[in-house]
Design a protein around this motif. Structure first.
Motif, PDB file in Angstrom:
ATOM      1  N   LEU A 304       0.933  -1.195   0.005  1.00  0.00           N
ATOM      2  CA  LEU A 304      -0.118  -0.044   0.047  1.00  0.00           C
ATOM      3  C   LEU A 304       0.902   1.364   0.146  1.00  0.00           C
ATOM      4  CD1 LEU A 304      -2.738  -0.841   2.519  1.00  0.00           C
ATOM      5  CD2 LEU A 304      -3.065  -0.378   0.195  1.00  0.00           C
ATOM      6  N   GLY A 305       0.524   2.305  -0.927  1.00  0.00           N
ATOM      7  CA  GLY A 305       1.444   3.539  -0.876  1.00  0.00           C
ATOM      8  C   GLY A 305       0.273   4.681  -0.321  1.00  0.00           C
ATOM      9  N   TYR A 306       0.914   5.744   0.237  1.00  0.00           N
ATOM     10  CA  TYR A 306      -0.148   6.866   0.612  1.00  0.00           C
ATOM     11  C   TYR A 306       0.901   7.958   0.492  1.00  0.00           C
ATOM     12  CZ  TYR A 306      -3.214   3.705   2.867  1.00  0.00           C
ATOM     13  OH  TYR A 306      -4.168   2.733   3.015  1.00  0.00           O
ATOM     14  N   LYS A 307       0.427   9.216  -0.012  1.00  0.00           N
ATOM     15  CA  LYS A 307       0.927  10.565   0.124  1.00  0.00           C
ATOM     16  C   LYS A 307       0.516  11.328   1.129  1.00  0.00           C
ATOM     17  CE  LYS A 307      -0.153  13.188  -3.454  1.00  0.00           C
ATOM     18  NZ  LYS A 307      -0.064  13.824  -4.737  1.00  0.00           N
ATOM     19  N   ILE A 308       1.520  12.091   1.747  1.00  0.00           N
ATOM     20  CA  ILE A 308       1.140  12.808   2.962  1.00  0.00           C
ATOM     21  C   ILE A 308       1.573  14.185   2.772  1.00  0.00           C
ATOM     22  CG2 ILE A 308       1.995  13.118   5.438  1.00  0.00           C
ATOM     23  CD1 ILE A 308       3.407  10.277   5.288  1.00  0.00           C
ATOM     24  N   ASN A 309       0.315  14.995   3.206  1.00  0.00           N
ATOM     25  CA  ASN A 309       0.281  16.497   3.011  1.00  0.00           C
ATOM     26  C   ASN A 309       0.379  17.122   4.457  1.00  0.00           C
ATOM     27  OD1 ASN A 309       0.226  16.473   0.459  1.00  0.00           O
ATOM     28  ND2 ASN A 309      -2.007  16.591   0.157  1.00  0.00           N
TER      29      ASN A 309
END
Length: 309
Positions: A304-309
């Motif tokens: 699983l891949g996530y982008k963090i803001n």
């Protein structure tokens, strides 16, 4: 279209359990280039009878013999002054792309998809092109919809199926890496939607509607057998630091791995505390302020891949 799916692991066997050994064995004896799709089609007509075998032969020849080359974009730019001229040039462009693809063995997604379409046409197999968006990198999470890729729908024995010979041929990351896979041959719609979103949703062949915005917000679901509905938390691929205190809770159904780990960059860190239920796992990942991406590993494989803001 731009083919950067470095973490999607290729399968070199039939992904969904059917026996195609005879077809694949015959294809190993075919030439690796032809002067025209008509000449390749004659080989296929000679050797195969059923629609299933013919489509398998078409897909197999393409993924074994066509290399992805982004420079092909430069070969077919054209301008037009009116819609009649555009339509005439569109057909001429299509034919030129098909001819160049089969003769040179190089293409971008249009070449793969149009050659697949033409070979199906020559075999009398109902099919059509689909344009849409893809999700293959962290940068794809959360961005607006783009029509940047092309794939196929072909009907076999009265039922439509999804195909992407471009992604089936291998990987591209600065250079093409031949790595044929049949995962993108008759891919189940519920798996295809993780990475492909059609311009017209009816071409997704799903009962439940997923909007373009929902597709954009999904995390990268890299493990091929994992469905979007298996991800209970976080369901959004965009993680906002202010929404978490010091940890991110994960809950995933239909999986029971031996090892779970995570990475915010190069270092992979094992997760020691995992709550296991009958059909799901739950675990926490510490939030690192300032990090830009988060990758979850299941049994040491990116999942699983996530982008963090």
């Amino acid at each position: 279209m731009k083919l950067l799916f470095w973490f999607f692991i290729a399968l070199n066997i039939s992904a969904f359990g059917q026996d195609y050994q005879r077809v694949d064995a015959i294809l190993t004896m075919y030439p690796d280039s032809f002067e025209s799709p008509e000449k390749l089609s004659k080989f296929i007509s000679r050797d195969f009878v059923s629609e299933e075998d013919k489509v398998r032969a078409i897909y197999t020849w393409i993924i074994q013999n066509i290399a992805y080359n982004p420079d092909e974009y430069k070969k077919f730019d054209y301008k037009f002054s009116n819609y009649r001229e555009r339509n005439e040039k569109d057909e001429k462009l299509r034919n030129n792309i098909i001819q160049r693809t089969i003769k040179t063995g190089q293409a971008v997604c249009e070449g793969y998809a149009m050659l697949f379409e033409r070979l199906c046409e020559l075999q009398g197999i109902k099919n059509y092109l689909v344009r849409g968006d893809i999700k293959s990198n962290f940068s794809d999470i959360g961005r607006p919809f783009k029509r940047i890729h092309m794939w196929n729908v072909a009907t076999i024995d009265g039922k439509p199926y999804l195909f992407d010979a471009t992604w089936g041929a291998g990987k591209y990351n600065e250079k093409f890496i031949k790595d044929p896979t049949y995962f993108y041959y008759k891919t189940p719609p519920e798996l295809f939607i993780k990475t492909h979103y059609p311009d017209m949703f009816e071409d997704a062949f799903l009962n439940n509607t997923i909007t373009k915005e929902q597709f954009a917000a999904m995390p990268l679901i890299i493990k091929r057998e994992l469905l979007p509905t298996d991800i209970e938390s976080p369901t959004s691929g965009l993680l906002f630091e202010e929404e978490y205190y010091d940890e991110i809770l994960f809950s995933i159904k239909n999986i029971n791995p031996a090892k779970i780990s995570y990475s915010y960059g190069d270092q992979v860190v094992p997760i020691k505390s995992v709550e296991r239920e009958a059909d799901r796992i739950k675990f926490n990942v510490p939030l690192i302020i300032g990090a830009k991406i988060l990758l979850i590993y299941i049994d040491e494989k990116p999942t699983l891949g996530y982008k963090i803001n």
